[in-house]
Design a protein around this motif. Sequence first.
Motif, PDB file in Angstrom:
ATOM      1  N   LEU A  26       0.974 -11.460  -5.823  1.00 48.53           N
ATOM      2  CA  LEU A  26       1.106 -11.292  -4.369  1.00 48.53           C
ATOM      3  C   LEU A  26       1.918 -12.415  -3.735  1.00 48.53           C
ATOM      4  O   LEU A  26       2.788 -12.157  -2.908  1.00 48.53           O
ATOM      5  N   ILE A  27       1.596 -13.675  -4.078  1.00 46.07           N
ATOM      6  CA  ILE A  27       2.261 -14.782  -3.372  1.00 46.07           C
ATOM      7  C   ILE A  27       2.936 -15.783  -4.292  1.00 46.07           C
ATOM      8  O   ILE A  27       3.541 -16.737  -3.808  1.00 46.07           O
ATOM      9  N   GLY A  28       2.840 -15.594  -5.629  1.00 44.74           N
ATOM     10  CA  GLY A  28       3.418 -16.559  -6.569  1.00 44.74           C
ATOM     11  C   GLY A  28       4.896 -16.839  -6.327  1.00 44.74           C
ATOM     12  O   GLY A  28       5.293 -17.999  -6.161  1.00 44.74           O
ATOM     13  N   PRO A  29       5.732 -15.777  -6.296  1.00 48.22           N
ATOM     14  CA  PRO A  29       7.164 -16.035  -6.107  1.00 48.22           C
ATOM     15  C   PRO A  29       7.453 -16.784  -4.800  1.00 48.22           C
ATOM     16  O   PRO A  29       8.265 -17.707  -4.779  1.00 48.22           O
ATOM     17  N   MET A  30       6.756 -16.405  -3.710  1.00 45.03           N
ATOM     18  CA  MET A  30       7.016 -17.067  -2.435  1.00 45.03           C
ATOM     19  C   MET A  30       6.555 -18.520  -2.458  1.00 45.03           C
ATOM     20  O   MET A  30       7.223 -19.402  -1.906  1.00 45.03           O
ATOM     21  N   LEU A  31       5.420 -18.801  -3.115  1.00 35.95           N
ATOM     22  CA  LEU A  31       4.944 -20.187  -3.225  1.00 35.95           C
ATOM     23  C   LEU A  31       5.959 -21.043  -3.973  1.00 35.95           C
ATOM     24  O   LEU A  31       6.257 -22.172  -3.554  1.00 35.95           O
TER      25      LEU A  31
ATOM     26  N   ALA B 110       3.286   5.815  -6.901  1.00 31.19           N
ATOM     27  CA  ALA B 110       2.723   5.481  -5.588  1.00 31.19           C
ATOM     28  C   ALA B 110       1.910   4.190  -5.662  1.00 31.19           C
ATOM     29  O   ALA B 110       1.961   3.357  -4.753  1.00 31.19           O
ATOM     30  N   ILE B 111       1.151   4.025  -6.776  1.00 28.96           N
ATOM     31  CA  ILE B 111       0.330   2.817  -6.934  1.00 28.96           C
ATOM     32  C   ILE B 111       1.237   1.590  -7.066  1.00 28.96           C
ATOM     33  O   ILE B 111       1.031   0.568  -6.392  1.00 28.96           O
ATOM     34  N   THR B 112       2.276   1.711  -7.929  1.00 25.75           N
ATOM     35  CA  THR B 112       3.209   0.597  -8.104  1.00 25.75           C
ATOM     36  C   THR B 112       3.907   0.263  -6.783  1.00 25.75           C
ATOM     37  O   THR B 112       3.997  -0.910  -6.396  1.00 25.75           O
ATOM     38  N   GLY B 113       4.346   1.304  -6.083  1.00 25.00           N
ATOM     39  CA  GLY B 113       5.041   1.095  -4.814  1.00 25.00           C
ATOM     40  C   GLY B 113       4.165   0.410  -3.784  1.00 25.00           C
ATOM     41  O   GLY B 113       4.599  -0.523  -3.101  1.00 25.00           O
ATOM     42  N   CYS B 114       2.888   0.855  -3.705  1.00 30.83           N
ATOM     43  CA  CYS B 114       1.944   0.239  -2.765  1.00 30.83           C
ATOM     44  C   CYS B 114       1.751  -1.229  -3.095  1.00 30.83           C
ATOM     45  O   CYS B 114       1.766  -2.087  -2.209  1.00 30.83           O
ATOM     46  N   GLY B 115       1.553  -1.514  -4.383  1.00 29.28           N
ATOM     47  CA  GLY B 115       1.326  -2.894  -4.812  1.00 29.28           C
ATOM     48  C   GLY B 115       2.495  -3.787  -4.447  1.00 29.28           C
ATOM     49  O   GLY B 115       2.314  -4.872  -3.896  1.00 29.28           O
ATOM     50  N   LEU B 116       3.709  -3.315  -4.719  1.00 34.75           N
ATOM     51  CA  LEU B 116       4.900  -4.109  -4.416  1.00 34.75           C
ATOM     52  C   LEU B 116       5.056  -4.302  -2.913  1.00 34.75           C
ATOM     53  O   LEU B 116       5.438  -5.377  -2.451  1.00 34.75           O
ATOM     54  N   ALA B 117       4.706  -3.245  -2.138  1.00 34.81           N
ATOM     55  CA  ALA B 117       4.810  -3.359  -0.679  1.00 34.81           C
ATOM     56  C   ALA B 117       3.812  -4.389  -0.163  1.00 34.81           C
ATOM     57  O   ALA B 117       4.138  -5.220   0.697  1.00 34.81           O
ATOM     58  N   VAL B 118       2.571  -4.370  -0.711  1.00 31.60           N
ATOM     59  CA  VAL B 118       1.559  -5.347  -0.283  1.00 31.60           C
ATOM     60  C   VAL B 118       2.013  -6.765  -0.635  1.00 31.60           C
ATOM     61  O   VAL B 118       1.859  -7.702   0.157  1.00 31.60           O
ATOM     62  N   ALA B 119       2.621  -6.917  -1.835  1.00 33.74           N
ATOM     63  CA  ALA B 119       3.107  -8.239  -2.245  1.00 33.74           C
ATOM     64  C   ALA B 119       4.206  -8.720  -1.298  1.00 33.74           C
ATOM     65  O   ALA B 119       4.233  -9.895  -0.920  1.00 33.74           O
ATOM     66  N   ALA B 120       5.103  -7.808  -0.907  1.00 35.99           N
ATOM     67  CA  ALA B 120       6.190  -8.194   0.004  1.00 35.99           C
ATOM     68  C   ALA B 120       5.619  -8.633   1.341  1.00 35.99           C
ATOM     69  O   ALA B 120       6.025  -9.668   1.899  1.00 35.99           O
ATOM     70  N   VAL B 121       4.622  -7.877   1.861  1.00 34.30           N
ATOM     71  CA  VAL B 121       4.023  -8.227   3.155  1.00 34.30           C
ATOM     72  C   VAL B 121       3.290  -9.561   3.041  1.00 34.30           C
ATOM     73  O   VAL B 121       3.457 -10.449   3.893  1.00 34.30           O
TER      74      VAL B 121
END
Lengths: 122, 135
Positions: A26-31, B110-121
């Motif tokens: 989730l935040i590794g790359p940004m950190l 859809a699961i992969t896309g959701c995960g990547l979107a959450v990571a981006a946010v």
Amino acid sequence: MKPAGKRSNAPIFWSLFGAGGMLAALIGPMLVFITGIAVPLGLVLPADAMSYPRMLAFAQHWIGKGFLFAVVALFLWHAGHRIYHSLHDIGIHAGMGARLACYGLAMLGTVLAAWWLLAIGF
Amino acid sequence: MNTPNPRRPYVRPMAGWWRRNPFFVEYMVHEGTALFVAAYAIVLLVGLLRLAQGEAAWNGWLDALKSPLSVAFHLILLAAIAYHCWTWFRIMPKTMPPIVVRGKRLPPGAITGCGLAVAAVASLVLLGLVWGMTR
């Protein structure tokens, strides 16, 4: 009543692996970008973003302390668990030695992080 | 295991097994990202020690981060951990229990896309927080 059998410790290690992997995803790359690239080069963020007074205040606040501890400890447990299982794939078979090296180092890092965060004070 | 056997049966050699198939190479690369996650945790752990030791020690750590070698190392860390992020969510449909929506199983994409979107946010929120606190 069921006898108190030997219960597997796998769920504990897997949970730590999963939590660390999720946090790193989730935040590794940004950190890494913030602490290792943006602040040292003065890009996007001010060059004094990680100045001593600012980081001391961050690490003394319970939120900052908890965040730093979670990142360091969970990243280490994630990596330790993954490396432990990959050792088998490259022909080093899982045994006490591999277990101690991987989980032992993660535990050592966790204790040191807690110790130094406490030394930083509140 | 290594007792000499007079029959000398054929044992398929396993050394370098993962180099024989691109699928296994990718597997080893994504497992290998753990080394970079550990390396970054150690960089931060040293930072905690230097912070606990006082201002001079902390400034030394900051100066070390400014060296070209350190910036290059962090670019490698960034690439490896970004790859971890991508593979983490790509594998997620296989590691989590199936989610059924209106009688249909949620497709892996859809699961992969959701995960990547959450990571981006989450990453943008983190950058925004740091930007707001240090401005």
